[in-house]
Every structure is written in C-alpha cells, then in structure tokens.
Design an enzyme around this catalytic site. Structure first.
Site, PDB file in Angstrom:
ATOM      1  CG  ASP A 195       2.822  -1.830  -1.566  1.00  0.00           C
ATOM      2  OD1 ASP A 195       2.172  -2.799  -2.006  1.00  0.00           O
ATOM      3  OD2 ASP A 195       2.706  -0.690  -2.031  1.00  0.00           O
ATOM      4  CG  HIS A 196      -1.232  -3.829  -0.913  1.00  0.00           C
ATOM      5  ND1 HIS A 196      -0.438  -2.933  -1.574  1.00  0.00           N
ATOM      6  CD2 HIS A 196      -2.476  -3.283  -0.899  1.00  0.00           C
ATOM      7  CE1 HIS A 196      -1.173  -1.890  -1.947  1.00  0.00           C
ATOM      8  NE2 HIS A 196      -2.411  -2.081  -1.553  1.00  0.00           N
TER       9      HIS A 196
ATOM     10  CG  ASP B 141      -3.046   0.935  -5.119  1.00  0.00           C
ATOM     11  OD1 ASP B 141      -3.029  -0.093  -4.408  1.00  0.00           O
ATOM     12  OD2 ASP B 141      -3.456   2.043  -4.708  1.00  0.00           O
TER      13      ASP B 141
ATOM     14  NE  ARG C 176     -10.307   3.745  -1.236  1.00  0.00           N
ATOM     15  CZ  ARG C 176      -9.611   3.305  -2.265  1.00  0.00           C
ATOM     16  NH1 ARG C 176      -8.918   2.196  -2.170  1.00  0.00           N
ATOM     17  NH2 ARG C 176      -9.622   3.958  -3.403  1.00  0.00           N
TER      18      ARG C 176
ATOM     19  CB  SER D 227      -9.824  -1.195  -3.872  1.00  0.00           C
ATOM     20  OG  SER D 227      -9.119  -2.164  -4.624  1.00  0.00           O
TER      21      SER D 227
ATOM     22  NE  ARG E  33      -9.725  -4.540  -3.252  1.00  0.00           N
ATOM     23  CZ  ARG E  33     -10.024  -4.332  -1.968  1.00  0.00           C
ATOM     24  NH1 ARG E  33     -10.993  -4.995  -1.392  1.00  0.00           N
ATOM     25  NH2 ARG E  33      -9.343  -3.473  -1.263  1.00  0.00           N
TER      26      ARG E  33
HETATM   27  C1  MIC Z   1      -6.781  -0.120  -1.319  1.00  0.00           C
HETATM   28  O1  MIC Z   1      -6.325   0.848  -0.727  1.00  0.00           O
HETATM   29  O2  MIC Z   1      -7.982  -0.416  -1.307  1.00  0.00           O
HETATM   30  C2  MIC Z   1      -5.826  -0.974  -2.117  1.00  0.00           C
HETATM   31  C3  MIC Z   1      -5.685  -2.245  -1.392  1.00  0.00           C
HETATM   32  O3  MIC Z   1      -4.565  -0.364  -2.184  1.00  0.00           O
HETATM   33  C4  MIC Z   1      -6.407  -1.144  -3.520  1.00  0.00           C
HETATM   34  C5  MIC Z   1      -5.712  -2.135  -4.342  1.00  0.00           C
HETATM   35  C6  MIC Z   1      -6.053  -3.563  -3.976  1.00  0.00           C
HETATM   36  O4  MIC Z   1      -7.192  -3.831  -3.625  1.00  0.00           O
HETATM   37  O5  MIC Z   1      -5.156  -4.380  -4.085  1.00  0.00           O
HETATM   38  C7  MIC Z   1      -6.524   0.137  -4.330  1.00  0.00           C
HETATM   39  O6  MIC Z   1      -6.593   1.202  -3.755  1.00  0.00           O
HETATM   40  O7  MIC Z   1      -6.621   0.079  -5.557  1.00  0.00           O
HETATM   41 FE1  SF4 Z   2      -1.810   0.636   0.686  1.00  0.00          FE
HETATM   42 FE2  SF4 Z   2      -4.120   1.164  -0.525  1.00  0.00          FE
HETATM   43 FE3  SF4 Z   2      -3.743   1.791   2.032  1.00  0.00          FE
HETATM   44 FE4  SF4 Z   2      -2.466   3.122   0.165  1.00  0.00          FE
HETATM   45  S1  SF4 Z   2      -4.674   3.063   0.478  1.00  0.00           S
HETATM   46  S2  SF4 Z   2      -1.591   2.352   2.067  1.00  0.00           S
HETATM   47  S3  SF4 Z   2      -2.043   1.539  -1.330  1.00  0.00           S
HETATM   48  S4  SF4 Z   2      -3.802  -0.259   1.169  1.00  0.00           S
END
Ligand code: MIC
Ligand code: SF4
Length: 644
Positions: A64-65, A120, A382, A535, A537
């Site tokens: 999905d990313h 995630d 975010r 995140s 990550r």
């Molecule tokens: C995000 O919203 O920052 C992400 C991308 O979904 C991350 C995961 C990632 O960095 O792959 C998260 O929220 O954990």
């Molecule tokens: Fe995707 Fe992370 Fe954004 Fe949610 S917050 S939509 S999981 S990138």
C-alpha cells in the site's frame, strides 16, 4: 478488583512477566500485518530464522505504500518478492490497489479480543474494533510470525471517558486532535488509551478507528474501544459477525488516569505545522489561504469520510476552488467500489477532485508534494516538516469536514458555515469482495521466491565489544522523528536496499552525514526528548547500524524506535541528569568502557567525554532480555543463538 479491557486482553495473552506498569511482559500474538515499505525487511528476517510456516492465527502482507513507481523496477521487485514469500510461508497477500493495510485489516480481518502486531505505527487502528493492536519494528513482527511472543513494558491504562454526542460538522478526528492538544506527542508514552463512557455508543467502528489510529501520535502503546453492539453490526455488515465477541471493562475497573471529554462541547479542530499536537480551533485560523486539500490516509478514508465529502460537494453543486488542488485517496478498494456504485465518486469527479489509488499516496510523500511555501490541509495523521516532500510547505491536519470546506472556499473555513450537516447512513452491508487478497499456496515447495536486484541481503552486526569509542557525529533537539533519521518520499524505493538507503540518514539536517559517519568508522548520536517518534520503520535503526552508529544518547525515547535500536545492537541511553545534554558538543570524543560487565551489573553506565575531560552518568533501563540482545549484537543474532 474490576479489570479494564486492556488488562483482560493482556491477561489472556500473557506469556511471562508481571502485570505492573513499567515491568517488561511478553504476550502471545494472534495476528500480524506488514506493509511493503517495512515488509521486505521483516520477511528477510523471518526467512533468516529458518521457520517453515508462520505460526500465528493469521498473517497478512499488504502492498500500500510504494505502488506506482516512476522510472524504475524497485517497487515492482519488492511486490514480486512479497507475493512469492507470502505464498511460501502461509501469509495472505493483499495486492496493490486493495487498500491501505489498516483500513483493510479493520474491514476484513480484525477480531475483537485478539492481539495484532504490525510493522507500522498505525496498527492501533484495529483498536477501534476492540483488538489489542500494537505497532512494532519488522524484526519484532518476524519473531511473532515465527511463534515468538512480543515483549513490551506493561502500560499504564488511561480511561478516556466520553460523554455526550458530537455536534454537526464535528467528527472523530476532532476528538483525537483535542486529546493531542491536551496531552502532546509524548503524552501517551508507556500508556494504553482506553475509551469508555456513554459517548462511545454514538461512534461507529470507522470513527472509533480514526481515534485509535491517531493515538499513535500521542506516543501511546495502543488505543482501544470496547466491542459492543455497534461493533457487532459493523462485523455483520462486513459479513463476519462470527468474529464478534463482547468486550467491556468491569464497572469497577481501576485506571491509572481518567480523562473526561464532552463530545458535545467539541469544535472543529486543526493541527498546525509541524507537529500533530500543535492543535487549535479551526475558527482561530479561518481565512488562511489554502493551496492543497488531500483527503485520505489510514486515519480518514473510510466510506463515511468520503461520503461526507462527496455529499457536501454534490448537494450545492460545489466546485473545488480554482486555487486549490484537491486529491482523494480511498482507504480501500471496498470504499472505492462502494462510492463508485452509489455515484458519490462521480460527485467527487464532477467537483474537480483528483482521484488517486487506494493507497497511502501523499501521506508518505508519494506524489502531491505541495508547492513551495504552500499550505496543504490534509485529513492525515502526521505533518512533520518535509514529510510531504516539500521542505517549506505548511501542512495542517484536520477532519474531512474541515478539508472539504477549505476545498470549496480556498481558505480555511469553519465547516459549520456549510449549512445543514449531511446525514450519512451506516451501510447495512459493505461490498465484500476479497478477490485481491491472495491466500497462501497449498504446496509451498512449488513456490520460488523471486528476488530482483532491489532485494539486498540483510546487514548484521557483531557481538558488542567491551569498549565503544567515537565522535559525536550529530547533536539534535527534541522530538526528532524517524522521518528525520531515514526519510521516505523519493528514498522509499530503497527500503529493501540498506546500503543505498543509508545515504539518506539525517540527510535533511546534514547532507554529508553518511559520508562523515563512514569516514569516522561510526560514532555517537545525541538527541533531546522523545527521540525517534513517528513511523515504526526499523530502517531508522538498521541504516545507522550499517553506518557504524554505536549508541544514541538522548533525554528520552519513543517506544518503537527504542526497541528497534536495541534490536539492531545500537545502545539507546538516557542522561541520568538531563542537563548533561548541554555539556556535549558535536565532534566531542566519547568513550564507554567495560560495557559487557557494566550492562549486566546495573542500570548505570559512565560515559567519558574525552574532549571535555568529563564523566557523565547514563541510564540504560534494559531488561535482562534486552541486555542479552545488545550483547549478542542484535535480536537476529540473539534469536538465532536461542533457536540453535
Ligand atoms: C508512516 O506513516 O510514517 C509509515 C510510512 O506508515 C510508517 C511505516 C514506514 O515508515 O514504512 C509507520 O507509520 O510506521
Ligand atoms: Fe500509510 Fe502511514 Fe500514511 Fe497510514 S500514516 S496512510 S500507513 S503512510
């Protein structure tokens, strides 16, 4: 003594440890989820453990990313790898286009009373269904897939007592924005936020999920709602009523803290740049000119959310303001298909909204970066500086109601000025079609895992030496996010290629950081409060490990990132006396001696600042298990040696 929902689920899943706030416990994990940007590493790690089939009740791998890549094979390589490895090891595979992991998991898989571990940070979305759903690094998820328990600090449980009912034009997003205003981005650290009170029954499951989703921004371990008749109706509408169980706190349940929110007193809220807790009332910034409006993300992309937006636009034949670029990313294929069939999609298109795939999209800086210095209103979770892809953009976070009001007027507008509030009926049945979820192969021996050139081997670290010596490579302030450490956007395609992705480390702060770190053979990082928020990550630990970072010394850490550092053999350490932060400067030479003994002996380590000729007392706070992981050089080495 009565129990909270959190206590009940933890008790049922407890493997070891004492249920006392601050103590480490281990719980059994029923379900796992991964997404592509963290999943490739998680599956490489799972593979390295040598387990032949996942041991959970259910594991799902979502894409999905990173879905639509321009000019390159990297994303497509990742997708092939993820699909084939899922087939081989007993994992369901949700194809690109099927939707955002959290929205799809809520619709199709979440089960009240069960535990879910996801790579995630917004995994707590399924708390809206009464699941104990926790975000973690990929390695922790890999261990859980292999049947291992998940370790966490037993949390304090906070009751958010909801009273009354939301007024027209005020919605679930305003509830969590109000909590962020009150508690800040570190107000939830070490806590589970449990919702209760009369007001709960006025919120549908997708609305509850908006609230639990963004509990991640409070730094909370997770957030959870009861599982009641509303939950049952939602599951029935998703054709899986059999998954329903009732779940409620005992009337005399004890909480560590109680917060009251009167839903009827809430107003439309908005988070200002550059932090989800910089919240004010929409009315306070009305009139601010807006360049972009983005609807979507795992926070606000449900059927309800998109219907509100479409209905407001349709009703008065509104058009998107000529100065505004508006995008809509549905949360799932189910949502997209339903709004297509009832023609709400057509209302969005007619109004001038740009329809994107059912993916994360602009939320992770994948497309639709704002213009220079532009103002973007997003229903996301975010708004960290630069996350949108434009360093000087000003990103605001708001509800779909506030977003659509701005899309129409071209300026921040209190949505209560839009007339009568559209009543969106909760569907009696959702459109259920799981044909884009591929079940695992019946005969795994026939599946060949495909590894294109973007899939690079896992870097590892040796056992911890007794002395760590090196320079302070960077000194940072408070609330450093994992987006600062390893940015997403254009770097995202290198998530499976750690050597390349390591070039991104701290690049927005110091573009030469990776060269400096390599030239020095690694070194130390100094941080302020809440280091590593955001995140999950694990690349934010994995890439620094690759660059030779030995320890991060900060005033405090965010939960997931601290675990990730330990998992990759980097020492997260805090100042016993926070003022000592001021006495360390970039390029100082630091030394930690007698580490192997020191870590086993107690909680204090002595840091020698050789440049300033000063000793500083540091705390590690590791459990005996974490000490073993650090000594082994990370969790993969630790897990392998234990299995052996
Ligand atoms: C995000 O919203 O920052 C992400 C991308 O979904 C991350 C995961 C990632 O960095 O792959 C998260 O929220 O954990
Ligand atoms: Fe995707 Fe992370 Fe954004 Fe949610 S917050 S939509 S999981 S990138």
């Amino acid at each position: 003594m009565g129990k909270s929902i959190t206590q009940k689920i933890i008790e049922q899943h407890l493997v070891s440890g004492e249920m006392t706030p601050g103590k480490e416990i281990a719980i059994r994990i029923d379900q796992t989820l991964t997404q592509d940007a963290t999943g490739t590493m998680a599956y490489l790690q799972f593979e390295a453990m040598g387990v032949d089939r996942v041991k959970t009740k259910l594991s799902v791998s979502y894409v999905d990313h990173n879905t639509l890549q321009y000019g390159g094979y990297e994303n497509a390589d990742d997708h092939k790898f993820l699909q084939t490895i899922a087939a081989k090891y007993g994992i369901y595979f949700s194809r690109p286009g099927n939707g955002i992991c959290h929205q799809v998991h809520l619709e199709r898989f979440g089960v009240p009373g069960q535990t879910l571990l996801g790579s995630d940070s917004h995994t707590p979305t399924c708390g809206g269904l009464g699941m104990l759903a926790i975000g973690a690094g990929g390695l922790d998820v890999a261990v859980a897939m292999g049947g291992g328990p998940f370790n966490l600090i037993y949390p304090k449980v906070v009751l958010v007592n909801l009273k009354g009912k939301l007024s027209p034009w005020v919605s679930a997003k305003d509830v969590i924005l109000e909590l962020l205003r009150r508690l800040t981005v570190k107000g939830g650290v070490g806590k589970v936020i449990e919702y209760g009170g009369e007001g709960v029954k006025s919120l549908s499951v997708p609305e509850r999920a908006t609230i639990t989703n963004m509990g991640a921004e409070l730094g909370a371990t997770t957030s959870i709602f009861p599982s009641d008749e509303i939950t049952r109706e939602f599951l029935r509408a998703q054709k899986r009523e059999k998954d329903w169980v009732e779940l409620k706190a005992d009337p005399d349940a004890q909480y560590d803290e109680v917060i009251e929110i009167d839903l009827s007193a809430l107003e439309p809220m908005i988070a200002q740049p550059h932090s989800p807790d910089a919240v004010c009332k929409v009315s306070e910034i009305e009139g601010l000119k807006v360049d972009q409006v983005c609807i979507g993300s795992c926070t606000n992309s449900s059927y309800r959310d998109l219907m509100v937006v479409a209905e407001v636009l349709r009703r008065d034949n509104h058009r998107v303001h000529p100065d505004v670029s508006m995008t809509v990313s549905p949360g799932s294929r189910q949502v997209l298909d339903m709004i297509a069939k009832n023609s709400a999609l057509s209302s969005l298109i007619e109004a001038g909204a740009r329809i994107l795939e059912a993916t994360c999209g602009p939320c992770i800086g994948n497309g639709q970066s704002p213009p220079s210095g532009g103002v973007s209103l997003r229903t996301f979770n975010r708004n960290f500086e630069g996350r949108s892809g434009t360093k000087d953009a000003k990103v605001y976070l708001c509800s779909p109601e506030v977003a659509v009001a701005a899309a129409i007027h071209g300026v921040v507008t209190d949505p209560r000025k839009l007339g009568e509030y559209p009543e969106i009926e909760t569907p009696e049945t959702y459109l259920v079609d799981d044909s884009m979820i591929i079940p695992p192969a019946e005969d795994p021996s026939k599946v060949e895992v495909r590894r294109g050139p973007n899939i690079k081997a896992l870097p590892t670290r040796d056992r911890l030496p007794s002395v760590l010596k090196g320079k302070v490579l960077i000194k940072l302030g408070d609330n450093i996010t994992t987006d600062h450490i390893t940015p997403a956007g254009t770097w995202l395609k290198y998530r499976s290629n750690v050597p390349k992705y390591s070039e991104s480390v701290f690049s927005a702060i110091d573009s030469h950081f990776h060269e400096k770190a390599k030239a020095q053979g690694g070194g130390f990082v100094i941080g302020g409060e809440n280091y590593g928020q955001g995140s999950s990550r694990e690349h934010a630990a994995l890439c620094p490990m690759y660059l030779g970072i030995k320890a991060v010394i900060a005033k405090s850490f965010a939960r997931i990132h601290r675990d990730n550092l330990i998992n990759f053999g980097i020492l997260p350490l805090t100042f016993e006396n926070p003022e000592d932060y001021d006495s360390i400067d970039e390029n100082d030479d630091l030394e930690l001696k007698d580490l192997v003994e020191g870590l086993k002996k107690g909680d204090t380590l002595i840091l020698h600042n050789l440049t300033k000729n000063k000793e500083i007392r540091l705390k590690h706070g590791y459990s005996p298990r974490q000490v073993e992981i650090i000594l082994a050089g990370g969790k993969l080495n630790y897990t392998r040696s234990r299995t052996a």
